[in-house]
Design an enzyme around this catalytic site. Structure first.
Site, PDB file in Angstrom:
ATOM      1  CD  GLU A   1      49.661  28.098  55.959  1.00 24.98           C
ATOM      2  OE1 GLU A   1      48.355  28.625  55.572  1.00 24.98           O
ATOM      3  OE2 GLU A   1      49.605  26.680  56.046  1.00 24.98           O
TER       4      GLU A   1
ATOM      5  CB  CYS B   1      57.075  20.998  57.203  1.00 21.11           C
ATOM      6  SG  CYS B   1      57.120  21.373  55.433  1.00 21.11           S
TER       7      CYS B   1
ATOM      8  CB  CYS C   1      56.864  29.611  45.750  1.00 18.02           C
ATOM      9  SG  CYS C   1      58.448  29.111  44.586  1.00 18.02           S
TER      10      CYS C   1
ATOM     11  CB  CYS D   1      55.142  23.832  40.559  1.00 19.47           C
ATOM     12  SG  CYS D   1      56.952  23.984  40.618  1.00 19.47           S
TER      13      CYS D   1
ATOM     14  CB  CYS E   1      52.766  23.716  44.371  1.00 20.55           C
ATOM     15  SG  CYS E   1      53.331  24.356  45.685  1.00 20.55           S
TER      16      CYS E   1
ATOM     17  CB  SER F   1      60.651  18.880  43.675  1.00 19.58           C
ATOM     18  OG  SER F   1      60.652  19.007  45.086  1.00 19.58           O
TER      19      SER F   1
ATOM     20  CB  CYS G   1      53.453  17.880  50.616  1.00 21.24           C
ATOM     21  SG  CYS G   1      54.851  17.557  51.055  1.00 21.24           S
TER      22      CYS G   1
HETATM   23  N1  SAH Z   1      60.389  24.677  46.736  1.00 19.38           N
HETATM   24  C1  SAH Z   1      60.902  23.450  47.236  1.00 19.38           C
HETATM   25  C2  SAH Z   1      60.383  23.096  48.689  1.00 19.38           C
HETATM   26  C3  SAH Z   1      58.810  23.457  48.889  1.00 19.38           C
HETATM   27  S1  SAH Z   1      57.656  22.123  48.223  1.00 19.38           S
HETATM   28  C4  SAH Z   1      60.568  22.248  46.165  1.00 19.38           C
HETATM   29  O1  SAH Z   1      59.527  22.506  45.313  1.00 19.38           O
HETATM   30  O2  SAH Z   1      61.013  21.274  46.416  1.00 19.38           O
HETATM   31  C5  SAH Z   1      57.775  20.870  49.068  1.00 19.38           C
HETATM   32  C6  SAH Z   1      57.383  19.375  48.287  1.00 19.38           C
HETATM   33  O3  SAH Z   1      55.865  19.516  48.151  1.00 19.38           O
HETATM   34  C7  SAH Z   1      57.915  19.411  46.980  1.00 19.38           C
HETATM   35  O4  SAH Z   1      58.361  18.028  46.564  1.00 19.38           O
HETATM   36  C8  SAH Z   1      56.670  19.733  46.087  1.00 19.38           C
HETATM   37  O5  SAH Z   1      56.803  19.403  44.889  1.00 19.38           O
HETATM   38  C9  SAH Z   1      55.780  18.962  46.833  1.00 19.38           C
HETATM   39  N2  SAH Z   1      54.244  19.509  46.490  1.00 19.38           N
HETATM   40  C10 SAH Z   1      53.958  20.653  46.121  1.00 19.38           C
HETATM   41  N3  SAH Z   1      52.442  20.821  45.793  1.00 19.38           N
HETATM   42  C11 SAH Z   1      52.014  19.555  45.976  1.00 19.38           C
HETATM   43  C12 SAH Z   1      51.009  19.064  46.105  1.00 19.38           C
HETATM   44  N4  SAH Z   1      49.652  19.745  45.926  1.00 19.38           N
HETATM   45  N5  SAH Z   1      50.742  17.863  46.634  1.00 19.38           N
HETATM   46  C13 SAH Z   1      51.805  17.008  46.986  1.00 19.38           C
HETATM   47  N6  SAH Z   1      53.049  17.416  46.874  1.00 19.38           N
HETATM   48  C14 SAH Z   1      53.109  18.785  46.512  1.00 19.38           C
HETATM   49 FE1  SF4 Z   2      57.533  26.664  44.577  1.00 18.43          FE
HETATM   50 FE2  SF4 Z   2      58.278  24.054  45.413  1.00 18.43          FE
HETATM   51 FE3  SF4 Z   2      55.721  24.869  44.986  1.00 18.43          FE
HETATM   52 FE4  SF4 Z   2      57.207  24.555  42.852  1.00 18.43          FE
HETATM   53  S1  SF4 Z   2      56.423  22.992  44.440  1.00 18.43           S
HETATM   54  S2  SF4 Z   2      55.816  26.406  43.416  1.00 18.43           S
HETATM   55  S3  SF4 Z   2      59.219  25.184  43.625  1.00 18.43           S
HETATM   56  S4  SF4 Z   2      57.162  25.710  46.615  1.00 18.43           S
END
Ligand code: SAH
Ligand code: SF4
Length: 378
Positions: free
Chosen positions: A101, A114, A121, A125, A128, A229, A349
């Protein structure tokens, strides 16, 4: 718009896979001049040309040669959604049927794209939704730059003229960019190239959960902005929220951040902090965060948690977010709260899911933290 599916067995050279230098090298190996490579790169990326016969600055004979040996191969758009706030989301299908996406977010003074760097991934996390899909594979250079190339063309079609310009690119879509470093570096070079997309180094941002050794290579090999992050200000909590912290704890991450930009640079590190109700949003945690961040020039972006089906967290209350922000601001940390955009099309995000096919067996792939550095070669 014509869609060519990326075909792995296709022997033709995919022109989208080449940055300017690589394209010049390729043409030199065919006995052409590097100037031809410059012209071709500019036509593809700056002018968005998709048909060799339209590049009239090139001789007919050379265009014929290109047609024999090369092709434009980009992911096909299987869904295009436009939110009422102007956000656009594209679901792109890759040659192997995985989907990723890409999201465009218009604002008054800029337009941010974005983009994704991996299919899924592996870092898992818990907050996410991409992480919950598991990992399938890294994207190629062509698949990364195609997201910009496609979005630019689609926005031109929907909003002709200067209405929706992509001024910023953030690697905040699906995947961990620093676990797919070579294609990410090559694609940032195409973005910064004046004959490509001509974006400012202050407006191309790579976001990482903290792959410390890769940060040094990113710094050495390209010029981009850095977002971390963070989500927790102590190892105990970060070990639970961002599992990679068990391999690269906060002390090493903060040192890598201090090394990233020279002290006199205009660049500062952007820290992202997702606001999770009752988990990381107390005033005591805000104080701890202010102490941690006081050691380097930075900005802090608080991201209200965006829910997704099956999520086990909820978002902090607006009051908690405001108090958290105020405390950090009083401590001298430049703090903003990210506006949630495109929520009617699940484009915010952490909500991107694509279609991550499972590679083997039935369980999603999640690489154990101690094997993380091996992902790049998978
Ligand atoms: N893997 C990288 C980039 C992709 S995630 C990273 O983790 O930085 C992009 C951003 O979205 C990161 O800061 C991540 O922590 C945040 N993110 C992930 N899941 C989220 C959610 N459910 N609500 C808000 N932000 C989230
Ligand atoms: Fe991967 Fe970033 Fe999502 Fe963590 S927040 S699972 S590093 S995409």
């Amino acid at each position: 718009m014509r869609d060519y599916l990326l075909n792995m067995s296709n022997p033709l050279i995919n022109l989208l896979d080449y940055d300017r230098e690589a394209l010049c090298q390729l043409l030199i190996s065919w006995g052409e001049t590097p100037y031809r490579g410059k012209q071709l790169f500019q036509a593809i990326h700056q002018q968005g040309i998709t048909d060799i016969s339209e590049i009239t600055t090139l001789s007919k004979a050379f265009r014929e040669k290109l047609r024999e040996k090369t092709a434009f191969q980009w992911p096909s758009i299987i869904k295009e959604q436009r939110s009422k706030d102007g956000t656009c989301k594209w679901i792109l299908s890759l040659a192997d049927s995985n989907c990723i996406e890409t999201v465009f977010i218009p604002e008054a003074t800029r337009g941010t794209l974005c983009i994704s760097s991996q299919v899924g991934c592996a870092l898992n996390c818990q907050f996410c939704s991409t992480g919950q899909q598991g990992f399938n594979r890294n994207l190629t250079r062509a698949e990364i730059i195609s997201q910009l190339w496609i979005a630019k063309q689609r926005l031109q079609i929907h909003y002709p003229g200067q209405q929706r310009i992509i001024s910023n690119v953030v690697f905040m879509g699906m995947g961990e960019p620093l676990l797919n470093l070579n294609p990410v570096i090559a694609s940032t070079r195409m973005m910064l190239d004046d004959l490509g997309y001509g974006l400012s180094k202050y407006r191309v941002t790579v976001s990482t959960s903290g792959i410390v050794p890769a940060m040094q290579r990113l710094k050495d090999e390209t010029e981009v902005s850095l977002a971390i992050s963070l989500h927790a200000a102590n190892d105990e909590l970060r070990n639970k929220l961002v599992l990679i912290n068990r391999k690269y704890p906060l002390s090493s991450l903060m040192q890598a951040c201090r090394n990233f930009f020279p002290p006199d640079s205009r660049h500062v590190v952007m820290f992202e902090y997702v606001m999770l109700h009752g988990i990381n949003d107390s005033l005591a945690q805000a104080k701890q965060l202010s102490r941690l961040l006081s050691t380097l020039p930075c900005k802090l972006n608080l991201i209200p948690f965006n829910p997704f089906p099956g999520a086990s967290y909820t978002c902090s209350t607006p009051q908690a977010i405001e108090q958290f922000k105020q405390l950090l601001t009083q401590k001298g940390i430049h703090t903003t709260v990210r506006k949630t955009r495109g929520d009617d099309i699940d484009a915010a995000c952490g909500q991107l899911v694509g279609n991550v096919l499972q590679r083997k067996g039935t369980a999603p792939i999640r690489i154990p933290v101690d094997q993380i550095t091996n992902i790049e070669s998978t």
